[in-house]
Write a protein that holds these residues in place. Structure first.
Motif, PDB file in Angstrom:
ATOM      1  N   ALA A 186      23.395  -4.263  18.471  1.00 25.84           N
ATOM      2  CA  ALA A 186      24.679  -4.731  17.940  1.00 25.84           C
ATOM      3  C   ALA A 186      24.502  -5.909  16.998  1.00 25.84           C
ATOM      4  O   ALA A 186      25.374  -6.774  16.912  1.00 25.84           O
ATOM      5  CB  ALA A 186      25.604  -5.116  19.094  1.00 25.84           C
ATOM      6  N   ASN A 187      23.406  -5.941  16.266  1.00 26.28           N
ATOM      7  CA  ASN A 187      23.119  -7.065  15.380  1.00 26.28           C
ATOM      8  C   ASN A 187      23.726  -6.846  13.993  1.00 26.28           C
ATOM      9  O   ASN A 187      23.639  -5.753  13.432  1.00 26.28           O
ATOM     10  CB  ASN A 187      21.609  -7.251  15.241  1.00 26.28           C
ATOM     11  N   MET A 188      24.306  -7.890  13.433  1.00 27.59           N
ATOM     12  CA  MET A 188      24.803  -7.841  12.051  1.00 27.59           C
ATOM     13  C   MET A 188      23.688  -8.093  11.047  1.00 27.59           C
ATOM     14  O   MET A 188      23.729  -7.623   9.915  1.00 27.59           O
ATOM     15  CB  MET A 188      25.904  -8.886  11.850  1.00 27.59           C
ATOM     16  N   PHE A 189      22.677  -8.861  11.438  1.00 29.52           N
ATOM     17  CA  PHE A 189      21.532  -9.198  10.590  1.00 29.52           C
ATOM     18  C   PHE A 189      21.957  -9.784   9.239  1.00 29.52           C
ATOM     19  O   PHE A 189      21.351  -9.513   8.206  1.00 29.52           O
ATOM     20  CB  PHE A 189      20.633  -7.977  10.368  1.00 29.52           C
ATOM     21  N   GLY A 190      23.014 -10.588   9.258  1.00 32.00           N
ATOM     22  CA  GLY A 190      23.435 -11.296   8.055  1.00 32.00           C
ATOM     23  C   GLY A 190      24.336 -10.503   7.138  1.00 32.00           C
ATOM     24  O   GLY A 190      24.823 -11.043   6.131  1.00 32.00           O
TER      25      GLY A 190
ATOM     26  N   PRO B 106       7.783  -1.199  23.490  1.00 25.48           N
ATOM     27  CA  PRO B 106       8.238  -2.594  23.507  1.00 25.48           C
ATOM     28  C   PRO B 106       9.135  -2.860  22.300  1.00 25.48           C
ATOM     29  O   PRO B 106       8.802  -2.496  21.172  1.00 25.48           O
ATOM     30  CB  PRO B 106       6.930  -3.394  23.417  1.00 25.48           C
ATOM     31  N   VAL B 107      10.268  -3.484  22.548  1.00 30.77           N
ATOM     32  CA  VAL B 107      11.260  -3.668  21.494  1.00 30.77           C
ATOM     33  C   VAL B 107      10.901  -4.881  20.639  1.00 30.77           C
ATOM     34  O   VAL B 107      10.589  -5.958  21.160  1.00 30.77           O
ATOM     35  CB  VAL B 107      12.665  -3.832  22.099  1.00 30.77           C
ATOM     36  N   ALA B 108      10.944  -4.698  19.341  1.00 21.88           N
ATOM     37  CA  ALA B 108      10.584  -5.764  18.413  1.00 21.88           C
ATOM     38  C   ALA B 108      11.563  -6.925  18.491  1.00 21.88           C
ATOM     39  O   ALA B 108      12.755  -6.745  18.748  1.00 21.88           O
ATOM     40  CB  ALA B 108      10.545  -5.218  16.984  1.00 21.88           C
ATOM     41  N   ASN B 109      11.045  -8.108  18.235  1.00 20.53           N
ATOM     42  CA  ASN B 109      11.856  -9.326  18.204  1.00 20.53           C
ATOM     43  C   ASN B 109      12.274  -9.581  16.755  1.00 20.53           C
ATOM     44  O   ASN B 109      11.698 -10.420  16.069  1.00 20.53           O
ATOM     45  CB  ASN B 109      11.055 -10.496  18.775  1.00 20.53           C
ATOM     46  N   ILE B 110      13.269  -8.823  16.295  1.00 16.73           N
ATOM     47  CA  ILE B 110      13.732  -8.928  14.910  1.00 16.73           C
ATOM     48  C   ILE B 110      14.982  -9.799  14.867  1.00 16.73           C
ATOM     49  O   ILE B 110      15.952  -9.528  15.568  1.00 16.73           O
ATOM     50  CB  ILE B 110      14.035  -7.541  14.313  1.00 16.73           C
ATOM     51  N   THR B 111      14.949 -10.837  14.059  1.00 19.50           N
ATOM     52  CA  THR B 111      16.063 -11.775  13.966  1.00 19.50           C
ATOM     53  C   THR B 111      16.719 -11.680  12.585  1.00 19.50           C
ATOM     54  O   THR B 111      16.169 -11.096  11.644  1.00 19.50           O
ATOM     55  CB  THR B 111      15.575 -13.213  14.181  1.00 19.50           C
ATOM     56  N   THR B 112      17.875 -12.312  12.488  1.00 23.91           N
ATOM     57  CA  THR B 112      18.564 -12.373  11.196  1.00 23.91           C
ATOM     58  C   THR B 112      17.701 -13.084  10.164  1.00 23.91           C
ATOM     59  O   THR B 112      17.642 -12.666   8.996  1.00 23.91           O
ATOM     60  CB  THR B 112      19.916 -13.092  11.347  1.00 23.91           C
ATOM     61  N   ASP B 113      17.004 -14.129  10.570  1.00 24.22           N
ATOM     62  CA  ASP B 113      16.123 -14.838   9.637  1.00 24.22           C
ATOM     63  C   ASP B 113      15.038 -13.917   9.096  1.00 24.22           C
ATOM     64  O   ASP B 113      14.670 -14.011   7.920  1.00 24.22           O
ATOM     65  CB  ASP B 113      15.485 -16.046  10.326  1.00 24.22           C
ATOM     66  N   ASN B 114      14.504 -13.033   9.953  1.00 25.54           N
ATOM     67  CA  ASN B 114      13.483 -12.082   9.492  1.00 25.54           C
ATOM     68  C   ASN B 114      14.040 -11.144   8.429  1.00 25.54           C
ATOM     69  O   ASN B 114      13.384 -10.860   7.423  1.00 25.54           O
ATOM     70  CB  ASN B 114      12.959 -11.245  10.659  1.00 25.54           C
ATOM     71  N   VAL B 115      15.256 -10.668   8.654  1.00 24.82           N
ATOM     72  CA  VAL B 115      15.891  -9.748   7.710  1.00 24.82           C
ATOM     73  C   VAL B 115      16.196 -10.460   6.397  1.00 24.82           C
ATOM     74  O   VAL B 115      15.947  -9.931   5.305  1.00 24.82           O
ATOM     75  CB  VAL B 115      17.167  -9.140   8.327  1.00 24.82           C
ATOM     76  N   LEU B 116      16.695 -11.682   6.484  1.00 27.37           N
ATOM     77  CA  LEU B 116      17.011 -12.436   5.266  1.00 27.37           C
ATOM     78  C   LEU B 116      15.741 -12.795   4.489  1.00 27.37           C
ATOM     79  O   LEU B 116      15.765 -12.846   3.249  1.00 27.37           O
ATOM     80  CB  LEU B 116      17.792 -13.696   5.621  1.00 27.37           C
ATOM     81  N   LYS B 117      14.640 -13.029   5.199  1.00 25.58           N
ATOM     82  CA  LYS B 117      13.366 -13.307   4.520  1.00 25.58           C
ATOM     83  C   LYS B 117      12.922 -12.086   3.719  1.00 25.58           C
ATOM     84  O   LYS B 117      12.483 -12.200   2.564  1.00 25.58           O
ATOM     85  CB  LYS B 117      12.302 -13.682   5.554  1.00 25.58           C
TER      86      LYS B 117
END
Length: 253
Positions: free
Chosen positions: A42-46, A72-83
């Motif tokens: 349910a992530n918007m990822f920016g 194993p589920v990846a630790n993907i954050t909004t900062d990663n997507v914006l980068k």
């Protein structure tokens, strides 16, 4: 809730799935992956504030592949997507005018050559992205065989209204054609399941139902991906693809 777009006009895929098929694909099943709908993220990822939909979509696809296949589920954050959005497009958060969206073909290339780097430093790459014809069966086959289909769509105002109204009512957004609704821009969504009525996509961290008539009218590009993170998926058998030629063509990209 705010919803941003960001997909620019499509550029033709350099490699297409149809080129490497040794024989026609079997008819797709009546539905695929619908049992997996509850495990979507349910992530918007920016994508509520910037036009990074073509990067957020791959993040959704990666998480779905891993969850669906018990990895194993990846630790993907909004900062990663914006980068990654910045690396692909030159986006600078200090300069709002640099938020111009992205061409999906450019993102596909970056996913192959660099990948989406998660918070643990792992690069989530694809072996290749292949363009698809804009038919219902092509999308169904991509989802049933590769567990995901990247869809580019044009977004009418009615889609925004349908999504907002569903959010207010606590129901799944359902995207249907509303005659005369003006188009607001392009959008990339991760199509991860389908049945006879809908293709189910993760958009803005929501499970949205796109009816097939909407797909027929508004889809403008489609992609499938060969990914190491989907090894437990159905896949196309090696004898079904001209893998040697595909690998040679990937080297020449």
């Amino acid at each position: 809730m705010r919803f941003s777009l960001g997909k620019l006009a499509p550029r033709e895929a350099k490699l297409k799935l149809s080129t490497y098929l040794k024989h026609p694909l079997p008819a797709p099943p009546a539905e695929a992956n619908t049992e997996a709908l509850p495990i979507w993220d349910a992530n918007m990822f920016g994508n509520d504030t910037v036009g990074d939909c073509a990067i957020a979509g791959p993040a959704h696809e990666t998480l779905f592949w891993e969850k669906h296949n018990g990895n194993p589920v990846a630790n993907i954050t909004t900062d990663n997507v914006l980068k990654m959005y910045a690396d692909v497009t030159g986006y600078d958060p200090k300069n709002p005018d640099s938020d111009q969206g992205s061409v999906v073909a450019d993102v596909v290339t970056y996913r192959r050559t660099h990948g989406l780097i998660d918070a643990d430093g792992k690069a989530h790459t694809i072996a290749v992205g292949l363009g698809l014809s804009l038919t219902r069966d092509s999308v169904r086959q991509a989802i049933s065989l590769f567990d995901a289909c990247g869809l580019g769509i044009q977004v009418p105002s009615s889609l925004m209204d349908q999504t907002q109204n569903a959010q207010s009512e606590g129901t799944l957004p359902t995207w249907t054609v509303v005659d005369g609704s003006p188009v607001e821009g392009g959008h990339y969504v991760a199509a991860l399941a389908y049945d006879d009525k809908y293709v189910y996509v993760n958009s803005w961290g929501l499970v949205c139902r796109m009816d097939w008539q909407f797909f027929d009218q508004y889809a403008d590009e489609a992609w499938c991906y060969l990914s190491q993170e989907d090894l437990n998926g159905q896949g196309v058998s090696p004898d079904g693809l001209d893998l040697a030629q595909l690998q040679e063509d990937i080297k020449n990209l």
